[in-house]
Design a protein around this motif. Structure first.
Motif, PDB file in Angstrom:
ATOM      1  N   LEU A  53     -36.584 -80.461   5.912  1.00  0.00           N
ATOM      2  CA  LEU A  53     -35.482 -79.869   6.681  1.00  0.00           C
ATOM      3  C   LEU A  53     -35.641 -78.348   6.783  1.00  0.00           C
ATOM      4  CD1 LEU A  53     -32.568 -82.028   5.294  1.00  0.00           C
ATOM      5  CD2 LEU A  53     -33.307 -81.938   7.689  1.00  0.00           C
ATOM      6  N   GLY A  54     -36.114 -77.735   5.709  1.00  0.00           N
ATOM      7  CA  GLY A  54     -36.381 -76.294   5.753  1.00  0.00           C
ATOM      8  C   GLY A  54     -37.459 -75.954   6.760  1.00  0.00           C
ATOM      9  N   THR A  55     -38.474 -76.787   6.832  1.00  0.00           N
ATOM     10  CA  THR A  55     -39.551 -76.593   7.811  1.00  0.00           C
ATOM     11  C   THR A  55     -39.009 -76.762   9.225  1.00  0.00           C
ATOM     12  OG1 THR A  55     -41.178 -77.364   6.210  1.00  0.00           O
ATOM     13  CG2 THR A  55     -41.838 -77.386   8.497  1.00  0.00           C
ATOM     14  N   LEU A  56     -38.131 -77.733   9.420  1.00  0.00           N
ATOM     15  CA  LEU A  56     -37.473 -77.904  10.721  1.00  0.00           C
ATOM     16  C   LEU A  56     -36.710 -76.634  11.079  1.00  0.00           C
ATOM     17  CD1 LEU A  56     -36.437 -79.704  13.120  1.00  0.00           C
ATOM     18  CD2 LEU A  56     -34.568 -80.393  11.589  1.00  0.00           C
ATOM     19  N   TRP A  57     -35.975 -76.092  10.136  1.00  0.00           N
ATOM     20  CA  TRP A  57     -35.201 -74.882  10.375  1.00  0.00           C
ATOM     21  C   TRP A  57     -36.113 -73.707  10.730  1.00  0.00           C
ATOM     22  CZ3 TRP A  57     -34.977 -70.171   7.740  1.00  0.00           C
ATOM     23  CH2 TRP A  57     -33.971 -69.312   8.183  1.00  0.00           C
ATOM     24  N   VAL A  58     -37.204 -73.537   9.984  1.00  0.00           N
ATOM     25  CA  VAL A  58     -38.145 -72.443  10.270  1.00  0.00           C
ATOM     26  C   VAL A  58     -38.729 -72.607  11.676  1.00  0.00           C
ATOM     27  CG1 VAL A  58     -40.380 -71.425   9.647  1.00  0.00           C
ATOM     28  CG2 VAL A  58     -38.716 -71.964   7.868  1.00  0.00           C
ATOM     29  N   GLY A  59     -39.111 -73.835  12.021  1.00  0.00           N
ATOM     30  CA  GLY A  59     -39.661 -74.092  13.353  1.00  0.00           C
ATOM     31  C   GLY A  59     -38.664 -73.763  14.455  1.00  0.00           C
ATOM     32  N   LEU A  60     -37.425 -74.189  14.263  1.00  0.00           N
ATOM     33  CA  LEU A  60     -36.392 -73.874  15.261  1.00  0.00           C
ATOM     34  C   LEU A  60     -36.175 -72.373  15.342  1.00  0.00           C
ATOM     35  CD1 LEU A  60     -33.816 -76.709  14.506  1.00  0.00           C
ATOM     36  CD2 LEU A  60     -35.302 -76.523  16.510  1.00  0.00           C
ATOM     37  N   HIS A  61     -36.139 -71.720  14.199  1.00  0.00           N
ATOM     38  CA  HIS A  61     -35.964 -70.263  14.179  1.00  0.00           C
ATOM     39  C   HIS A  61     -37.087 -69.571  14.949  1.00  0.00           C
ATOM     40  CE1 HIS A  61     -35.264 -66.206  12.740  1.00  0.00           C
ATOM     41  NE2 HIS A  61     -36.540 -66.169  12.378  1.00  0.00           N
ATOM     42  N   ASN A  62     -38.329 -69.965  14.672  1.00  0.00           N
ATOM     43  CA  ASN A  62     -39.469 -69.344  15.356  1.00  0.00           C
ATOM     44  C   ASN A  62     -39.423 -69.596  16.860  1.00  0.00           C
ATOM     45  OD1 ASN A  62     -40.535 -68.282  13.007  1.00  0.00           O
ATOM     46  ND2 ASN A  62     -41.976 -69.950  12.704  1.00  0.00           N
ATOM     47  N   GLU A  63     -39.064 -70.806  17.234  1.00  0.00           N
ATOM     48  CA  GLU A  63     -39.056 -71.117  18.663  1.00  0.00           C
ATOM     49  C   GLU A  63     -37.902 -70.437  19.394  1.00  0.00           C
ATOM     50  OE1 GLU A  63     -40.346 -74.660  21.424  1.00  0.00           O
ATOM     51  OE2 GLU A  63     -38.946 -75.282  19.883  1.00  0.00           O
ATOM     52  N   TRP A  64     -36.752 -70.385  18.775  1.00  0.00           N
ATOM     53  CA  TRP A  64     -35.569 -69.825  19.437  1.00  0.00           C
ATOM     54  C   TRP A  64     -35.551 -68.304  19.423  1.00  0.00           C
ATOM     55  CZ3 TRP A  64     -30.933 -72.457  21.135  1.00  0.00           C
ATOM     56  CH2 TRP A  64     -31.073 -73.851  21.157  1.00  0.00           C
ATOM     57  N   GLN A  65     -36.404 -67.702  18.625  1.00  0.00           N
ATOM     58  CA  GLN A  65     -36.394 -66.252  18.464  1.00  0.00           C
ATOM     59  C   GLN A  65     -36.535 -65.509  19.798  1.00  0.00           C
ATOM     60  OE1 GLN A  65     -39.174 -65.125  15.503  1.00  0.00           O
ATOM     61  NE2 GLN A  65     -38.597 -62.981  15.530  1.00  0.00           N
ATOM     62  N   HIS A  66     -37.367 -66.009  20.695  1.00  0.00           N
ATOM     63  CA  HIS A  66     -37.626 -65.312  21.955  1.00  0.00           C
ATOM     64  C   HIS A  66     -36.931 -65.954  23.153  1.00  0.00           C
ATOM     65  CE1 HIS A  66     -40.505 -62.891  19.823  1.00  0.00           C
ATOM     66  NE2 HIS A  66     -41.040 -63.996  19.346  1.00  0.00           N
ATOM     67  N   VAL A  67     -36.161 -66.986  22.912  1.00  0.00           N
ATOM     68  CA  VAL A  67     -35.456 -67.668  23.999  1.00  0.00           C
ATOM     69  C   VAL A  67     -34.376 -66.740  24.549  1.00  0.00           C
ATOM     70  CG1 VAL A  67     -33.854 -69.563  24.476  1.00  0.00           C
ATOM     71  CG2 VAL A  67     -35.939 -69.987  23.168  1.00  0.00           C
ATOM     72  N   LYS A  68     -34.329 -66.658  25.845  1.00  0.00           N
ATOM     73  CA  LYS A  68     -33.343 -65.788  26.498  1.00  0.00           C
ATOM     74  C   LYS A  68     -32.119 -66.571  26.971  1.00  0.00           C
ATOM     75  CE  LYS A  68     -36.116 -62.142  26.586  1.00  0.00           C
ATOM     76  NZ  LYS A  68     -36.572 -61.981  25.239  1.00  0.00           N
ATOM     77  N   MET A  69     -32.353 -67.828  27.385  1.00  0.00           N
ATOM     78  CA  MET A  69     -31.284 -68.572  28.024  1.00  0.00           C
ATOM     79  C   MET A  69     -31.352 -70.047  27.615  1.00  0.00           C
ATOM     80  SD  MET A  69     -30.810 -68.845  32.108  1.00  0.00           S
ATOM     81  CE  MET A  69     -31.846 -70.214  32.529  1.00  0.00           C
ATOM     82  N   ILE A  70     -30.180 -70.651  27.480  1.00  0.00           N
ATOM     83  CA  ILE A  70     -30.127 -72.089  27.246  1.00  0.00           C
ATOM     84  C   ILE A  70     -29.127 -72.709  28.215  1.00  0.00           C
ATOM     85  CG2 ILE A  70     -30.802 -71.962  24.831  1.00  0.00           C
ATOM     86  CD1 ILE A  70     -27.855 -72.420  24.107  1.00  0.00           C
ATOM     87  N   LYS A  71     -29.325 -73.981  28.470  1.00  0.00           N
ATOM     88  CA  LYS A  71     -28.433 -74.728  29.352  1.00  0.00           C
ATOM     89  C   LYS A  71     -27.835 -75.888  28.572  1.00  0.00           C
ATOM     90  CE  LYS A  71     -30.906 -73.518  33.547  1.00  0.00           C
ATOM     91  NZ  LYS A  71     -31.652 -73.998  34.698  1.00  0.00           N
ATOM     92  N   THR A  72     -26.980 -76.624  29.221  1.00  0.00           N
ATOM     93  CA  THR A  72     -26.310 -77.755  28.592  1.00  0.00           C
ATOM     94  C   THR A  72     -27.304 -78.787  28.077  1.00  0.00           C
ATOM     95  OG1 THR A  72     -24.430 -77.380  30.057  1.00  0.00           O
ATOM     96  CG2 THR A  72     -24.516 -79.502  28.934  1.00  0.00           C
ATOM     97  N   SER A  73     -28.403 -78.991  28.772  1.00  0.00           N
ATOM     98  CA  SER A  73     -29.397 -79.962  28.312  1.00  0.00           C
ATOM     99  C   SER A  73     -29.963 -79.568  26.942  1.00  0.00           C
ATOM    100  CB  SER A  73     -30.526 -80.110  29.334  1.00  0.00           C
ATOM    101  OG  SER A  73     -31.140 -78.866  29.581  1.00  0.00           O
ATOM    102  N   THR A  74     -30.135 -78.276  26.703  1.00  0.00           N
ATOM    103  CA  THR A  74     -30.604 -77.806  25.405  1.00  0.00           C
ATOM    104  C   THR A  74     -29.558 -78.066  24.326  1.00  0.00           C
ATOM    105  OG1 THR A  74     -31.967 -76.093  26.407  1.00  0.00           O
ATOM    106  CG2 THR A  74     -31.373 -75.778  24.107  1.00  0.00           C
ATOM    107  N   LEU A  75     -28.306 -77.826  24.652  1.00  0.00           N
ATOM    108  CA  LEU A  75     -27.236 -78.079  23.682  1.00  0.00           C
ATOM    109  C   LEU A  75     -27.227 -79.543  23.258  1.00  0.00           C
ATOM    110  CD1 LEU A  75     -24.316 -76.022  25.267  1.00  0.00           C
ATOM    111  CD2 LEU A  75     -25.768 -75.381  23.331  1.00  0.00           C
ATOM    112  N   TRP A  76     -27.346 -80.433  24.226  1.00  0.00           N
ATOM    113  CA  TRP A  76     -27.333 -81.865  23.912  1.00  0.00           C
ATOM    114  C   TRP A  76     -28.571 -82.282  23.124  1.00  0.00           C
ATOM    115  CZ3 TRP A  76     -23.343 -84.768  23.554  1.00  0.00           C
ATOM    116  CH2 TRP A  76     -22.208 -84.472  24.314  1.00  0.00           C
ATOM    117  N   MET A  77     -29.721 -81.765  23.500  1.00  0.00           N
ATOM    118  CA  MET A  77     -30.941 -82.112  22.772  1.00  0.00           C
ATOM    119  C   MET A  77     -30.861 -81.593  21.338  1.00  0.00           C
ATOM    120  SD  MET A  77     -33.415 -84.025  23.480  1.00  0.00           S
ATOM    121  CE  MET A  77     -33.190 -84.106  25.243  1.00  0.00           C
TER     122      MET A  77
END
Length: 192
Positions: A53-77
């Motif tokens: 779970l910690g690895t999942l969190w680190v991966g999400l953190h790394n991926e979301w770090q540079h994300v500028k915008m999200i849509k409803t599809s991202t929220l649901w996923m």
């Protein structure tokens, strides 16, 4: 749509799930070293789930770090990823209590695989919404795909010949793929 609330929500859910994991650990029947050793499979299941779970969190953190915008599809996923991740305390407890049981290991493996599948789909959703991050996300998707393949093999082995294979496949992917890929991602980020 701003990503900050989604990231805070994700962090909170994962923190709660990781905390519940430790509450599911059994106490030794006797407070002796042999009593503690009798629970070694429970401790392994806890540690593996916690760090996964910690690895999942680190991966999400790394991926979301540079994300500028999200849509409803991202929220649901993201919500679906968190749903599957929220089942870790339950399936970890099953595996802790029945380590060599095929049903317990397969249930654990199914939760791991579905969390990974939807994490991969979440990554693809972020690429669609943030095409400027395509190169970074492709790297992550490559590793997630390999990670998923190994977990699927572990799940099949758990179902057919060796029940603990699901859990050991998670250990293998954490040590051989997830942790090294996060180190590589962070090194690539430092170069930029």
């Amino acid at each position: 749509m701003s990503k900050e609330r989604t990231m805070a929500f994700t962090d909170a859910i994962l923190a709660i799930v990781m905390t519940i994991l430790v509450l599911e650990l059994n106490e030794p029947e006797q407070m002796t070293w042999s009593g503690i050793w009798a629970l070694h499979e429970s401790y392994l299941a806890y540690a593996l789930s916690f760090f996964w779970l910690g690895t999942l969190w680190v991966g999400l953190h790394n991926e979301w770090q540079h994300v500028k915008m999200i849509k409803t599809s991202t929220l649901w996923m993201n919500l679906i990823v968190l749903f599957w991740a929220s089942l870790f305390p339950y399936t970890t407890k099953l595996v802790s209590d029945h380590f060599n049981n095929s049903v317990a290991q397969v249930l654990y493996g199914v939760v791991v695989v579905l969390t990974t599948v939807f994490n991969l789909l979440l990554s693809r959703t972020l690429v669609i919404e943030n095409p400027q991050e395509r190169a970074k996300s492709r790297f992550r998707q490559h590793w997630l795909s390999l990670d998923l393949l190994i977990k699927l093999v572990g799940l099949v082995l758990s179902l057919t010949v060796y029940p603990p294979a699901a859990m050991y496949s998670v250990l293998l992917t954490a040590c051989a793929i997830a942790i090294p890929s996060h180190v590589i991602e962070s090194l690539q980020g430092q170069k930029e």
